[in-house]
Design a protein around this motif. Sequence first.
Motif, mmCIF file in Angstrom:
data_model
loop_
_atom_site.group_PDB
_atom_site.id
_atom_site.type_symbol
_atom_site.label_atom_id
_atom_site.label_comp_id
_atom_site.label_asym_id
_atom_site.label_seq_id
_atom_site.Cartn_x
_atom_site.Cartn_y
_atom_site.Cartn_z
ATOM 1 N N SER A 41 -14.571 14.597 -25.936
ATOM 2 C CA SER A 41 -14.869 13.990 -24.592
ATOM 3 C C SER A 41 -14.404 14.830 -23.296
ATOM 4 O O SER A 41 -14.989 15.334 -22.300
ATOM 5 N N GLN A 42 -13.160 15.427 -23.480
ATOM 6 C CA GLN A 42 -12.581 16.137 -22.595
ATOM 7 C C GLN A 42 -13.292 17.451 -22.166
ATOM 8 O O GLN A 42 -13.311 17.960 -21.074
ATOM 9 N N PHE A 43 -13.812 17.902 -23.268
ATOM 10 C CA PHE A 43 -14.334 19.360 -23.513
ATOM 11 C C PHE A 43 -15.757 19.295 -22.699
ATOM 12 O O PHE A 43 -16.210 19.956 -22.099
ATOM 13 N N ASP A 44 -16.184 18.188 -22.839
ATOM 14 C CA ASP A 44 -17.637 17.857 -22.091
ATOM 15 C C ASP A 44 -17.336 17.732 -20.857
ATOM 16 O O ASP A 44 -18.195 18.191 -19.795
ATOM 17 N N ALA A 45 -16.391 16.828 -20.543
ATOM 18 C CA ALA A 45 -16.030 16.579 -19.021
ATOM 19 C C ALA A 45 -15.464 17.892 -18.243
ATOM 20 O O ALA A 45 -15.971 18.138 -17.127
ATOM 21 N N MET A 46 -15.084 19.028 -19.171
ATOM 22 C CA MET A 46 -14.967 20.300 -18.426
ATOM 23 C C MET A 46 -16.147 21.242 -18.441
ATOM 24 O O MET A 46 -15.906 22.599 -18.112
ATOM 25 N N ASP A 47 -17.348 20.823 -18.540
ATOM 26 C CA ASP A 47 -18.439 21.368 -18.787
ATOM 27 C C ASP A 47 -18.439 22.677 -19.860
ATOM 28 O O ASP A 47 -18.777 23.823 -19.488
ATOM 29 N N GLY A 48 -17.754 22.399 -21.058
ATOM 30 C CA GLY A 48 -17.651 23.352 -22.069
ATOM 31 C C GLY A 48 -18.899 23.638 -22.664
ATOM 32 O O GLY A 48 -18.994 24.885 -23.021
ATOM 33 N N LEU A 49 -19.896 22.849 -22.671
ATOM 34 C CA LEU A 49 -21.478 23.205 -23.329
ATOM 35 C C LEU A 49 -22.068 23.201 -21.933
ATOM 36 O O LEU A 49 -23.119 22.215 -21.843
ATOM 37 N N LYS A 50 -22.132 24.121 -20.882
ATOM 38 C CA LYS A 50 -22.913 24.252 -19.889
ATOM 39 C C LYS A 50 -24.352 25.011 -20.346
ATOM 40 O O LYS A 50 -23.707 26.149 -20.454
ATOM 41 N N THR A 273 -0.886 3.447 -24.865
ATOM 42 C CA THR A 273 -0.958 4.250 -23.543
ATOM 43 C C THR A 273 -2.702 4.451 -23.353
ATOM 44 O O THR A 273 -3.209 4.802 -24.405
ATOM 45 N N ASP A 274 -2.940 4.495 -22.080
ATOM 46 C CA ASP A 274 -4.312 4.751 -21.795
ATOM 47 C C ASP A 274 -4.517 6.133 -21.595
ATOM 48 O O ASP A 274 -3.407 6.695 -20.461
ATOM 49 N N TYR A 275 -5.555 6.783 -21.900
ATOM 50 C CA TYR A 275 -5.857 8.144 -21.665
ATOM 51 C C TYR A 275 -7.236 8.478 -20.846
ATOM 52 O O TYR A 275 -8.157 8.393 -21.509
ATOM 53 N N PRO A 276 -7.357 8.290 -19.453
ATOM 54 C CA PRO A 276 -8.580 8.590 -18.922
ATOM 55 C C PRO A 276 -8.973 10.010 -19.137
ATOM 56 O O PRO A 276 -8.218 10.793 -19.249
ATOM 57 N N VAL A 277 -10.206 10.099 -19.282
ATOM 58 C CA VAL A 277 -10.782 11.641 -19.509
ATOM 59 C C VAL A 277 -11.017 12.241 -17.965
ATOM 60 O O VAL A 277 -11.326 11.701 -17.030
ATOM 61 N N GLN A 278 -10.163 13.440 -17.833
ATOM 62 C CA GLN A 278 -9.675 14.177 -16.563
ATOM 63 C C GLN A 278 -11.147 14.793 -16.081
ATOM 64 O O GLN A 278 -11.837 15.232 -17.035
ATOM 65 N N THR A 279 -11.174 14.759 -14.935
ATOM 66 C CA THR A 279 -12.391 15.855 -14.350
ATOM 67 C C THR A 279 -11.805 17.116 -14.417
ATOM 68 O O THR A 279 -10.666 17.352 -14.645
ATOM 69 N N PRO A 280 -12.896 18.228 -14.451
ATOM 70 C CA PRO A 280 -12.296 19.598 -14.374
ATOM 71 C C PRO A 280 -11.412 19.779 -13.137
ATOM 72 O O PRO A 280 -10.441 20.425 -13.307
ATOM 73 N N GLY A 281 -11.600 19.363 -12.070
ATOM 74 C CA GLY A 281 -10.670 19.219 -10.832
ATOM 75 C C GLY A 281 -9.243 18.758 -11.108
ATOM 76 O O GLY A 281 -8.400 19.577 -11.114
ATOM 77 N N ALA A 282 -9.174 17.627 -11.878
ATOM 78 C CA ALA A 282 -7.953 17.011 -12.278
ATOM 79 C C ALA A 282 -7.217 17.730 -13.491
ATOM 80 O O ALA A 282 -6.221 17.954 -13.329
ATOM 81 N N ALA A 283 -8.091 18.393 -14.197
ATOM 82 C CA ALA A 283 -7.522 19.213 -15.412
ATOM 83 C C ALA A 283 -6.841 20.409 -14.761
ATOM 84 O O ALA A 283 -5.893 20.638 -15.402
ATOM 85 N N ALA A 284 -7.432 20.889 -13.899
ATOM 86 C CA ALA A 284 -6.787 22.318 -13.265
ATOM 87 C C ALA A 284 -5.591 21.681 -12.514
ATOM 88 O O ALA A 284 -4.504 22.744 -12.595
#
Length: 298
Positions: A41-50, A273-284
């Motif tokens: 899910s994190q990979f998808d949120a980071m546009d890994g398959l664009k 612990t809850d782990y929200p999926v980060q957006t690309p901006g937050a991931a950076a």
Amino acid sequence: FAVCIVLPRRFTDEGVTVTTEYCLCIVTAYPYISYFLHLLSQFDAMDGLKLSAAVDVQDDSCPLQMELRHLNEVALKLSRCCVPQPGGTLEFVLSVRQCRVDLNFKRLFWEEPDAETTYHAVLWALPILLRHLPLQEILLALGCMCGEMSVLVHSGDTSTVTAVIIGLLFLLRPLRWAGSIISVLPAAMDGYLDSPVMYIVGMPKYPPGHEITAGQIHIDLMSGSVDLHASEVVVSNMLMLPQASKLKELLRKPAEIIAKASRRRRLVRVGSTDYPVQTPGAAAAGSPDDAKHWQLPV
């Protein structure tokens, strides 16, 4: 285990809009379902398959298509990872373009060999099971499974069907299901439902003209019910687990808490612990220290 997410994609080719889906899947011998789902899910949120166009069939003799480069990098990195010993930590960095996310995994100690697999399977499946079946119906289904009855689980959502099947199978522990297990039965193989061997099968829809038979139960996740053949309804009290009423009362409050928490927010929950999926901006920008490790308490 095959841990998958489905990604819808839409393309326009010569004025024609095409809608399709791609499935990202991790095939693994390890039961860390929630962790792998979070990673995908994190990979998808980071546009890994664009994708700018539909992906062609990949020939092994040809260079890798550019659209699949990031996916290939993650796959290679995962294949080189070594699962840590109990008490150890796997340090995994997911990187796509200029974005980086730490997805570290801490493995705890387990006294029994099967305890780790059971814990991780139920951790993912139990909230979904409790959202779709009342506790009374879950106990009835488990009692029927202990009585070696065949089980057909029905829902239009195949991921829900799979979660419910896995949840029921692991709730049987320390007993083990001795029949066949088919998480999603292809429509072309519906003749398998007439098998004399007990089975637990998931189906997106019932075959035309299908009716429940003796020795078989239907778990309808659309209505949240467990249905029996007419000849077995009158003896359904004999199919329940011993002291089911007392067990239901003991489990009622924990079941309500789990079901309510899983409905309240769409977060990946691991342990406490809850782990929200980060957006690309937050991931950076990085993540808080308390979300860097997947701490899995016993």
